[in-house]
Write a protein that holds these residues in place. Structure first.
Motif, mmCIF file in Angstrom:
data_model
loop_
_atom_site.group_PDB
_atom_site.id
_atom_site.type_symbol
_atom_site.label_atom_id
_atom_site.label_comp_id
_atom_site.label_asym_id
_atom_site.label_seq_id
_atom_site.Cartn_x
_atom_site.Cartn_y
_atom_site.Cartn_z
ATOM 1 N N LEU A 17 -13.942 -10.154 6.226
ATOM 2 C CA LEU A 17 -12.664 -9.978 5.539
ATOM 3 C C LEU A 17 -12.124 -11.359 5.201
ATOM 4 O O LEU A 17 -12.070 -12.240 6.069
ATOM 5 N N GLY A 18 -11.769 -11.565 3.941
ATOM 6 C CA GLY A 18 -11.164 -12.817 3.514
ATOM 7 C C GLY A 18 -9.710 -12.579 3.139
ATOM 8 O O GLY A 18 -9.330 -11.460 2.774
ATOM 9 N N LEU A 19 -8.901 -13.614 3.208
ATOM 10 C CA LEU A 19 -7.475 -13.496 2.919
ATOM 11 C C LEU A 19 -7.193 -13.876 1.462
ATOM 12 O O LEU A 19 -7.403 -15.021 1.061
ATOM 13 N N LYS A 208 -10.454 -5.584 -4.936
ATOM 14 C CA LYS A 208 -9.894 -4.228 -5.118
ATOM 15 C C LYS A 208 -10.540 -3.205 -4.176
ATOM 16 O O LYS A 208 -10.742 -2.042 -4.535
ATOM 17 N N ALA A 209 -10.852 -3.633 -2.956
ATOM 18 C CA ALA A 209 -11.474 -2.733 -1.978
ATOM 19 C C ALA A 209 -10.560 -1.566 -1.632
ATOM 20 O O ALA A 209 -11.023 -0.467 -1.336
ATOM 21 N N PHE A 210 -9.252 -1.838 -1.661
ATOM 22 C CA PHE A 210 -8.279 -0.794 -1.346
ATOM 23 C C PHE A 210 -7.569 -0.325 -2.615
ATOM 24 O O PHE A 210 -6.451 0.179 -2.569
ATOM 25 N N ALA A 211 -8.231 -0.530 -3.775
ATOM 26 C CA ALA A 211 -7.697 -0.097 -5.075
ATOM 27 C C ALA A 211 -6.280 -0.629 -5.293
ATOM 28 O O ALA A 211 -5.393 0.086 -5.775
ATOM 29 N N GLN A 229 -17.523 2.004 4.192
ATOM 30 C CA GLN A 229 -18.428 2.117 3.048
ATOM 31 C C GLN A 229 -18.850 0.745 2.545
ATOM 32 O O GLN A 229 -20.041 0.468 2.356
ATOM 33 N N ILE A 230 -17.869 -0.129 2.325
ATOM 34 C CA ILE A 230 -18.158 -1.412 1.681
ATOM 35 C C ILE A 230 -18.959 -2.326 2.609
ATOM 36 O O ILE A 230 -19.989 -2.892 2.211
ATOM 37 N N LEU A 231 -18.494 -2.470 3.867
ATOM 38 C CA LEU A 231 -19.166 -3.400 4.779
ATOM 39 C C LEU A 231 -20.486 -2.834 5.286
ATOM 40 O O LEU A 231 -21.307 -3.562 5.828
ATOM 41 N N GLY A 232 -20.697 -1.526 5.068
ATOM 42 C CA GLY A 232 -21.985 -0.926 5.403
ATOM 43 C C GLY A 232 -23.001 -1.006 4.280
ATOM 44 O O GLY A 232 -24.130 -0.561 4.428
ATOM 45 N N THR A 233 -22.588 -1.577 3.155
ATOM 46 C CA THR A 233 -23.475 -1.705 1.993
ATOM 47 C C THR A 233 -24.234 -3.025 2.066
ATOM 48 O O THR A 233 -23.612 -4.093 2.112
ATOM 49 N N VAL A 236 -23.266 -7.019 0.686
ATOM 50 C CA VAL A 236 -21.851 -7.416 0.666
ATOM 51 C C VAL A 236 -21.619 -8.520 1.692
ATOM 52 O O VAL A 236 -21.943 -8.361 2.870
ATOM 53 N N SER A 237 -21.049 -9.624 1.236
ATOM 54 C CA SER A 237 -20.741 -10.732 2.142
ATOM 55 C C SER A 237 -19.343 -10.579 2.721
ATOM 56 O O SER A 237 -19.140 -10.679 3.927
ATOM 57 N N SER A 238 -18.351 -10.353 1.847
ATOM 58 C CA SER A 238 -16.973 -10.298 2.328
ATOM 59 C C SER A 238 -16.090 -9.541 1.353
ATOM 60 O O SER A 238 -16.365 -9.484 0.151
ATOM 61 N N ILE A 239 -15.019 -8.957 1.910
ATOM 62 C CA ILE A 239 -13.982 -8.296 1.126
ATOM 63 C C ILE A 239 -12.775 -9.224 1.079
ATOM 64 O O ILE A 239 -12.317 -9.706 2.117
ATOM 65 N N ILE A 240 -12.251 -9.468 -0.118
ATOM 66 C CA ILE A 240 -11.021 -10.239 -0.243
ATOM 67 C C ILE A 240 -9.852 -9.259 -0.288
ATOM 68 O O ILE A 240 -9.761 -8.424 -1.189
ATOM 69 N N ALA A 241 -8.988 -9.356 0.703
ATOM 70 C CA ALA A 241 -7.829 -8.460 0.773
ATOM 71 C C ALA A 241 -6.568 -9.297 0.866
ATOM 72 O O ALA A 241 -6.430 -10.125 1.767
#
Length: 262
Positions: A17-19, A208-211, A229-233, A236-241
């Motif tokens: 997870l990235g900020l 846009k992981a959380f739309a 779903q996303i981190l299990g794909t 995928v390196s990281s989600i920016i939230a």
């Protein structure tokens, strides 16, 4: 998959997870369901400290995020503890609230030099092109080539594009290290880009992981479902939230860590 992950073959390791920091620099023309107030310096310092305490090392900013880069440069301590992602291509005018785009190689160089100054650093870990949607035309202009030249010069460690099309994402992987793509419970169109990146050992950042806050109310815990779903794909390196709410940040990290459990 663990919470700390390789960013493709860049040699960089990033938190799952990235900020995202649009909300610390810009409150005009942003698409969120609820209004917010840009936090003061103390709140930003506390948010950054909390993020590091929670294990986040990836921070995402951009010239298009208003005053975000300057504030991070002033308020971020221990620069070497962070992997900083910023962008080129989109410019935002704080006074008018309007964006415009410039993908010329000259602008790329000026923008990167300005980001280095604003962020008070002598290198940028990752610079992405902030696409206006014409992904392939941007690549043909030489925008990624200009970033790759700056990488060779030692100013950037990794290059890529925040894309809006599958074709653009696939082409970015051929020309650069990373693609940032949209992926969430209701948007799977760009999964082929993620699959290609996994095959090529390129980095994938998710936006846009959380739309953008518009999640499906029919799911008991849509944030956990999204992260699972996303981190299990694979790939995928990281989600920016982006959040400026300490409680949301803590909850998101706890759920991301749960999603990373084998």
């Amino acid at each position: 998959m663990s919470f700390m992950r390789p960013l493709g073959n860049t040699g960089l390791t990033v938190s799952a997870l990235g900020l995202g920091t649009v909300k610390i620099g810009r409150d005009k023309g942003v698409k969120y369901p609820n209004g917010f107030t840009i936090p003061d310096d103390r709140a930003v310092v506390e948010l950054l400290a909390q993020a590091r305490d929670l294990g986040i090392n990836l921070i995402d900013t951009a010239p298009a995020y208003g005053h975000s880069e300057q504030r991070l440069g002033q308020l971020m301590s221990q620069r070497q503890e962070w992997i900083i992602v910023t962008k080129v291509g989109e410019e935002f005018d704080n006074d008018s609230g309007a964006s415009h785009f410039d993908f010329s190689p000259e602008h790329v160089r000026r923008s990167v030099e300005r980001s280095l100054t604003r962020l008070k650093t002598d290198y940028l870990d990752c610079v992405l092109v902030h696409s206006d949607g014409n992904d392939l035309a941007i690549i043909e202009q030489g925008t990624l080539d200009a970033l790759n030249d700056l990488k060779k010069a030692g100013l950037i460690r990794a290059t890529g594009m925040s894309t809006k099309t599958v074709e653009g994402g696939l082409a970015t992987l051929q020309h650069a290290d990373i693609a940032m793509v949209t992926y969430n419970l209701s948007h799977h169109d760009e999964v082929p880009v993620i699959e290609q990146a996994a095959a090529d050992l390129k980095g994938i950042l998710i936006k846009k992981a959380f739309a953008s806050g518009h999640l499906d109310d029919n799911i008991a815990d849509p944030v956990q479902e999204s992260l699972n779903q996303i981190l299990g794909t694979a790939g995928v390196s990281s989600i920016i939230a982006g959040t400026i709410n300490p409680r949301h940040l803590q909850e998101n990290v706890a759920k991301a860590r749960q999603a990373c459990q084998p």
